[in-house]
Scaffold this active site. Structure first.
Site, PDB file in Angstrom:
ATOM      1  N   ASN A 292       1.238  -1.183  -0.079  1.00 13.21           N
ATOM      2  CA  ASN A 292      -0.107   0.278  -0.114  1.00 13.21           C
ATOM      3  C   ASN A 292       0.827   0.939   0.169  1.00 13.21           C
ATOM      4  O   ASN A 292       1.838   1.185   1.013  1.00 13.21           O
ATOM      5  CB  ASN A 292      -0.867   0.062   1.687  1.00 13.21           C
ATOM      6  CG  ASN A 292      -1.915   0.907   1.482  1.00 13.21           C
ATOM      7  OD1 ASN A 292      -1.847   1.601   0.745  1.00 13.21           O
ATOM      8  ND2 ASN A 292      -3.533   0.905   2.203  1.00 13.21           N
ATOM      9  N   PRO A 293       0.421   2.601  -0.859  1.00 15.17           N
ATOM     10  CA  PRO A 293       2.346   2.953  -1.539  1.00 15.17           C
ATOM     11  C   PRO A 293       1.644   4.004  -0.243  1.00 15.17           C
ATOM     12  O   PRO A 293       2.134   5.493  -0.574  1.00 15.17           O
ATOM     13  CB  PRO A 293       2.075   3.066  -2.545  1.00 15.17           C
ATOM     14  CG  PRO A 293       0.078   3.554  -3.087  1.00 15.17           C
ATOM     15  CD  PRO A 293      -0.109   2.155  -1.726  1.00 15.17           C
ATOM     16  N   LYS A 294       0.537   4.321   0.791  1.00 11.36           N
ATOM     17  CA  LYS A 294       0.183   5.577   1.953  1.00 11.36           C
ATOM     18  C   LYS A 294       1.879   6.181   2.223  1.00 11.36           C
ATOM     19  O   LYS A 294       1.661   6.919   2.600  1.00 11.36           O
ATOM     20  CB  LYS A 294      -0.632   4.651   2.012  1.00 11.36           C
ATOM     21  CG  LYS A 294      -0.029   3.715   4.022  1.00 11.36           C
ATOM     22  CD  LYS A 294      -1.696   3.560   3.848  1.00 11.36           C
ATOM     23  CE  LYS A 294      -1.240   2.715   5.988  1.00 11.36           C
ATOM     24  NZ  LYS A 294      -2.142   2.232   6.484  1.00 11.36           N
ATOM     25  N   GLU A 295       2.516   5.145   2.891  1.00 12.71           N
ATOM     26  CA  GLU A 295       3.890   5.298   3.287  1.00 12.71           C
ATOM     27  C   GLU A 295       5.176   5.247   2.698  1.00 12.71           C
ATOM     28  O   GLU A 295       5.128   4.117   1.759  1.00 12.71           O
ATOM     29  CB  GLU A 295       4.366   5.283   4.410  1.00 12.71           C
ATOM     30  CG  GLU A 295       2.712   5.495   5.183  1.00 12.71           C
ATOM     31  CD  GLU A 295       3.013   4.385   7.105  1.00 12.71           C
ATOM     32  OE1 GLU A 295       3.975   3.943   7.106  1.00 12.71           O
ATOM     33  OE2 GLU A 295       1.932   4.985   7.657  1.00 12.71           O
ATOM     34  N   ASP A 296       6.002   5.796   2.281  1.00 12.79           N
ATOM     35  CA  ASP A 296       7.011   5.919   1.860  1.00 12.79           C
ATOM     36  C   ASP A 296       8.038   5.035   2.664  1.00 12.79           C
ATOM     37  O   ASP A 296       7.815   4.704   3.462  1.00 12.79           O
ATOM     38  CB  ASP A 296       8.405   7.243   1.514  1.00 12.79           C
ATOM     39  CG  ASP A 296       8.016   8.271   0.923  1.00 12.79           C
ATOM     40  OD1 ASP A 296       6.345   8.123   0.119  1.00 12.79           O
ATOM     41  OD2 ASP A 296       8.139  10.014   1.658  1.00 12.79           O
TER      42      ASP A 296
END
Length: 327
Positions: free
Chosen positions: A227-231
């Site tokens: 899930n790309p919500k956090e780097d």
């Protein structure tokens, strides 16, 4: 000057070496009543905040315009590049100009085309630039007064920036690694790590991704259902005579001539064609293979490479390779 839609009329993005000039621009704008984002005006507000997230929000969503002060120093700074990527995410979304380049010199900035209109600062005082910015804002206010209701129905949901940092086992930055994000619907985004070991992606849809990372001197990396919500930061370890590659439809493997083309057959088995390359001593092609099982390729010069396919989807293959001895 009233700003009904944005917290700031303009945000200033610059390298610290150019601060003396930019500060005069900021002060001049402030005296004109322009709401300007300039870091020293915001010291109390920035104190204790997660600057990576907060500055991304400023440069992507909270300013009507950003002025990017182009100089040889700008490209070398981690924070200015982060600000630039955030600006470009906004610019991709809108059909009007948002990034306003002001040039100290002719340095090329990634994503800022030379055909984009800019202001040359060589013989222009900070106060003169502030007047130009004010005039730009006045014209824009009239446009938005007449057009905002129409534009608000056309703008798509806000994109956001997803960043992957790649380092080695010694915490050294890994440059020029290829990074591909494959969505669960088989669409994909691709890019390369820059001089700071960072690959940035503009995410416009909420999907899970498989993250693929390859480099000619490092083994392959796969992260599924990301899930790309956090780097994220990824550490990879170099091994002798081996590396990895990502190919789309067909491509070359370092250390061997000719191309290979992996395919998914109608029976759902994976096979590979090789152009002027023998597979497993000359077996018939297409040659069936399995993920995570090595196969041997040899070109017409006797160069030998051992391949291991780590991932295959949507014609994208992630491959580890090991260079064997020539015959």
């Amino acid at each position: 000057m009233k700003n009904r839609s944005y917290e700031y009329d303009v945000a200033l993005s610059f390298a610290g070496e150019n601060r003396a000039y930019v500060e005069r621009v900021a002060n001049s704008l402030k005296t004109k009543g322009v709401k300007v984002f300039y870091d020293l005006f915001e010291e109390a507000n920035l104190w204790g905040k997660n600057l990576y997230e907060y500055l991304s929000e400023i440069y992507q969503n909270k300013a009507r315009y950003t002025v990017l002060f182009v100089s040889s120093f700008y490209n070398k700074k981690l924070w200015t590049n982060h600000e630039r990527v955030s600006m470009q995410a906004r610019a991709f979304q809108e059909s009007r100009e948002y990034i306003l380049p002001a040039r100290f010199d002719d340095t090329e900035i990634p994503g800022i085309l030379k055909t984009i209109g800019y202001i040359n600062l060589e013989n222009r005082t900070p106060e003169e630039l502030a007047v130009l910015i004010e005039n730009k804002l006045k014209k824009d206010q009239t446009f938005f007064k007449n057009r905002w209701s129409k534009l608000s129905t056309m703008i798509s949901p806000k994109p956001f920036i997803f960043t992957i940092k790649v380092v080695d086992e010694k915490s050294q930055l890994v440059k020029h690694a290829k990074v591909v994000l494959v969505a669960n619907n088989s669409t994909y985004l691709e890019g390369y790590t820059d001089e700071n070991g960072l690959a940035h992606f503009v995410i416009r849809t909420r999907k899970l991704y498989t993250v693929l990372i390859a480099h000619s001197e490092y083994p392959a990396v796969v992260f599924k259902s990301m899930n790309p919500k956090e780097d994220i930061e990824v550490t990879i370890e170099k091994t002798n005579n081996s590396g990895s590659v990502i190919i789309n439809k067909s491509g070359q493997i370092p250390g061997i001539s000719g191309k290979i083309e992996p395919v998914l057959k109608s029976d759902k088995n994976l096979s590979v064609y090789a152009d002027n390359i023998a597979i497993e001593g000359g077996k018939d092609q297409p040659y069936d293979f399995e993920l995570n099982k090595s196969i041997v390729l040899e070109d017409n010069k006797g160069n030998i490479v051992h391949l291991t396919f780590r991932f295959y989807q949507a014609r994208i293959a992630l491959i580890d390779f090991y260079r064997g001895r020539s015959m």
